[in-house]
Design an enzyme around this catalytic site. Structure first.
Site, short mmCIF file in Angstrom:
data_model
loop_
_atom_site.label_atom_id
_atom_site.label_comp_id
_atom_site.label_asym_id
_atom_site.label_seq_id
_atom_site.Cartn_x
_atom_site.Cartn_y
_atom_site.Cartn_z
CE1 TYR A 136 -12.14 3.27 -10.51
CE2 TYR A 136 -14.29 2.86 -11.51
CZ TYR A 136 -13.29 2.50 -10.63
OH TYR A 136 -13.43 1.37 -9.86
CG ASP A 177 4.30 5.01 -6.11
OD1 ASP A 177 3.33 4.77 -6.86
OD2 ASP A 177 4.93 6.07 -6.16
CB VAL A 178 0.89 0.35 -8.19
CG1 VAL A 178 0.55 -0.60 -7.04
CG2 VAL A 178 -0.14 1.45 -8.32
CG ASP A 188 -2.14 0.89 1.02
OD1 ASP A 188 -3.21 0.34 0.66
OD2 ASP A 188 -2.04 2.12 1.20
#
Length: 180
Positions: A148, A56-57, A33
């Site tokens: 989104y 951190d994706v 996360d």
């Protein structure tokens, strides 16, 4: 043999619920996360067989480090759940371009990065399960969620293509579409 699962966006919401479900089945779980303090606290509360790691994706090197740490602490990865995502609302014409980039970076590029890193590991082993969390917004457009929806449509398409690419290699690929 115990299943090793890594979950992005694992400190709250769907990611946390997913972790609890895997733990109830006896899995070992690494939660990643952006909020490193929260994910460490949540992992501690969940008890044994759980790691809480900062992630951190949007940073491919950080994503690789997360998966490396998960495997170092729990064993070879069996499942990656690409769950991290954000859902800002508002009219598309009023969306700040910086927010558009952020949504794309987290909801789409993060999933692409995680998918690639997991599939590299799974391909070497000839097994694994990639789970990409999309949304019903990935098959239906909703006003106030245009970007989104675009990212979630892309995740659905990516997942379908990847499933077809690796199905004969002992690797499963699944897309989950929760309700809004």
């Amino acid at each position: 043999m115990t299943t090793v699962v890594a979950i992005t966006g694992g400190a709250r919401g769907i990611g946390l619920a997913t972790a609890k479900a895997f733990l109830a089945q006896g899995a070992k779980v690494a939660l990643g996360d952006l909020d490193g303090e929260l994910v460490a606290s949540v992992a501690n509360e969940l008890g044994a067989n759980v790691l809480g790691l900062p992630l951190d994706v949007t940073d491919p090197a950080a994503f690789a480090t997360f998966l490396d740490a998960a495997e170092a602490g729990l064993g070879p990865l069996d499942v990656l759940v690409n769950n991290a995502g954000i859902m800002p609302t508002g009219l598309f014409v009023e969306e700040d371009p910086a927010m558009t980039d952020r949504i794309l970076d987290i909801n789409l590029r993060g999933v692409i990065t995680g998918s690639r890193l997991a599939l590299e590991r799974f391909t070497i082993r000839g097994q694994g399960h990639l789970v990409n969390i999309a949304s019903l917004a990935g098959v239906t457009g909703f006003p106030g969620l245009a970007t989104y929806c675009a990212t979630k449509f892309a995740v659905v398409g990516l997942t379908e293509a990847l499933e077809r690419e690796v199905r004969d290699q002992g690797i499963a690929v699944t897309c989950v579409l929760p309700g809004v």
